[in-house]
Enzyme design. Structure first.
Site, PDB file in Angstrom:
ATOM      1  N   ARG A 103      13.385  -3.481 102.822  1.00  0.00           N
ATOM      2  CA  ARG A 103      13.609  -4.656 103.673  1.00  0.00           C
ATOM      3  C   ARG A 103      13.090  -4.420 105.090  1.00  0.00           C
ATOM      4  O   ARG A 103      12.927  -5.336 105.860  1.00  0.00           O
ATOM      5  CB  ARG A 103      15.103  -5.016 103.711  1.00  0.00           C
ATOM      6  CG  ARG A 103      15.609  -5.520 102.366  1.00  0.00           C
ATOM      7  CD  ARG A 103      17.100  -5.626 102.350  1.00  0.00           C
ATOM      8  NE  ARG A 103      17.711  -4.336 102.713  1.00  0.00           N
ATOM      9  CZ  ARG A 103      19.007  -4.115 102.830  1.00  0.00           C
ATOM     10  NH1 ARG A 103      19.861  -5.092 102.617  1.00  0.00           N
ATOM     11  NH2 ARG A 103      19.475  -2.932 103.158  1.00  0.00           N
ATOM     12  N   LYS A 149       1.595   1.733  87.159  1.00  0.00           N
ATOM     13  CA  LYS A 149       0.490   2.514  87.728  1.00  0.00           C
ATOM     14  C   LYS A 149       0.727   2.574  89.237  1.00  0.00           C
ATOM     15  O   LYS A 149       0.223   1.757  90.003  1.00  0.00           O
ATOM     16  CB  LYS A 149      -0.846   1.863  87.372  1.00  0.00           C
ATOM     17  CG  LYS A 149      -2.016   2.814  87.478  1.00  0.00           C
ATOM     18  CD  LYS A 149      -3.215   2.296  86.732  1.00  0.00           C
ATOM     19  CE  LYS A 149      -4.496   3.006  87.104  1.00  0.00           C
ATOM     20  NZ  LYS A 149      -4.508   4.436  86.818  1.00  0.00           N
TER      21      LYS A 149
HETATM   22  N1  PMP Z   1      -3.108   7.462  81.678  1.00  0.00           N
HETATM   23  C1  PMP Z   1      -3.043   7.667  82.994  1.00  0.00           C
HETATM   24  C2  PMP Z   1      -1.940   8.490  83.535  1.00  0.00           C
HETATM   25  C3  PMP Z   1      -4.003   7.087  83.851  1.00  0.00           C
HETATM   26  O1  PMP Z   1      -3.938   7.272  85.168  1.00  0.00           O
HETATM   27  C4  PMP Z   1      -5.046   6.318  83.287  1.00  0.00           C
HETATM   28  C5  PMP Z   1      -6.066   5.661  84.179  1.00  0.00           C
HETATM   29  N2  PMP Z   1      -6.840   6.579  84.871  1.00  0.00           N
HETATM   30  C6  PMP Z   1      -5.088   6.167  81.892  1.00  0.00           C
HETATM   31  C7  PMP Z   1      -4.091   6.737  81.125  1.00  0.00           C
HETATM   32  C8  PMP Z   1      -6.156   5.349  81.252  1.00  0.00           C
HETATM   33  O2  PMP Z   1      -5.908   3.985  81.501  1.00  0.00           O
HETATM   34  P1  PMP Z   1      -7.070   2.908  81.601  1.00  0.00           P
HETATM   35  O3  PMP Z   1      -7.793   2.943  80.292  1.00  0.00           O
HETATM   36  O4  PMP Z   1      -6.372   1.627  81.826  1.00  0.00           O
HETATM   37  O5  PMP Z   1      -7.956   3.332  82.715  1.00  0.00           O
END
Ligand code: PMP
Length: 285
Positions: A103, A149
């Site tokens: 916040r 991510k």
């Molecule tokens: N696992 C991890 C931990 C990642 O960071 C990534 C992407 N670099 C992937 C798998 C592969 O994902 P993507 O095919 O969406 O790039």
């Protein structure tokens, strides 16, 4: 180089964020890595969807609509004349006070970098990659879902260091149950008796966009697929093994922990899927 920074395209030198940004202070933010092939931004819709899901999961509101963010990515790629390259899309929590409280933050920063890409050495695609299993396990999904991510990659960085120390460019990570999860920046697949197998999304992995594309391509080609629990034994006795990722694409693996996989050469089905994937990159966007 022009960088998109919260609404403007600015020179690289002007592309700066506050030292109080929680993206820096706490790894509080989300990102995507996206490929550009022959001027087309590959699977952009999927990446846009995933960044909004990651943001939702950490209760971060991206200050643009998905359509606006899509447009911003396209403009950044065009401004840098990138026809084959890599886009890094980042949304940080924004600047705040020295404390975790969201916040007290404001102005999430949206950053888009469009650049060329450094691949694994060509030799790895031709002869296959060696892998080791890291002792660092993937984040416990009860602590932080691997499906987010996020800007906090320490877990994977620690595993990657183990790989580097052992002389490999990637490292395999198990999950908290001792099952196969994924590599530090790539998903993992095996082929056993003609069946393509990969850990399911609930194994505590990032559900890779390349992973999903390869599964789809395999199904279309009539190759049986299984998203299932895998243990290290399954990997050691696999006929073939490969990794997938946006940057990596499809990479054959020929050894794990010093043990030869299959006949120690990139597998037939792996090479077929690699071919199908390359063909897909030429037609999909
Ligand atoms: N696992 C991890 C931990 C990642 O960071 C990534 C992407 N670099 C992937 C798998 C592969 O994902 P993507 O095919 O969406 O790039």
């Amino acid at each position: 180089m022009k960088i998109y920074l919260s609404g403007k395209l600015v020179d690289k030198e002007q592309a700066v964020v506050s030292v109080f940004d929680h993206g820096l202070l706490y790894g509080d933010g989300v990102f995507e890595g996206i490929r550009v092939y022959s001027g087309r931004i590959f699977l952009l819709k999927e990446h846009i969807e995933r960044i909004y899901e990651s943001a939702k999961a950490i209760r971060l509101e991206i200050p643009l609509t998905p359509a606006e963010l899509t447009q911003a990515v396209k403009e950044t790629v065009a401004a840098n004349n990138i026809t084959d390259g890599y886009v890094r899309l980042i949304v940080t929590r924004g600047a705040g006070s020295l404390g975790l409280d969201i916040r007290r933050t404001s102005n999430p920063q949206t950053i888009i970098i469009a650049d060329t890409i450094t691949l694994y050495p060509r030799e790895i695609y031709e002869n296959g990659m060696n892998l080791i299993t890291a002792s660092t396990i993937r984040n416990h999904p009860g602590a932080l879902s691997a499906r987010i991510k996020s800007l906090n990659y320490l877990n994977n960085i620690l595993a990657k260091i183990e790989g580097t120390d052992a002389g490999t460019v990637e490292a395999l990570m198990m999950n908290h149950k001792g099952e196969v999860a994924e590599c530090t920046g790539d998903n993992i697949f095996i082929i056993k008796n003609g069946v393509l197998k990969t850990p399911s999304a609930d194994a505590g992995i990032l559900e890779g966009i390349t992973r999903n594309a390869v599964l789809q391509l395999a199904r279309e080609a009539g190759i049986p697929t299984q998203e299932t629990t895998l243990i290290r034994h399954d990997l050691y006795v696999a006929d073939e093994m490969f990794l997938t990722g946006t940057a990596a694409e499809v990479v054959p693996v020929v050894s794990l922990d010093g043990r030869q996989i299959g006949d120690g050469k990139p597998g037939t089905l792996t090479l077929r899927l690699l071919g199908l994937f390359h063909e897909f990159t030429r037609r999909a966007d």
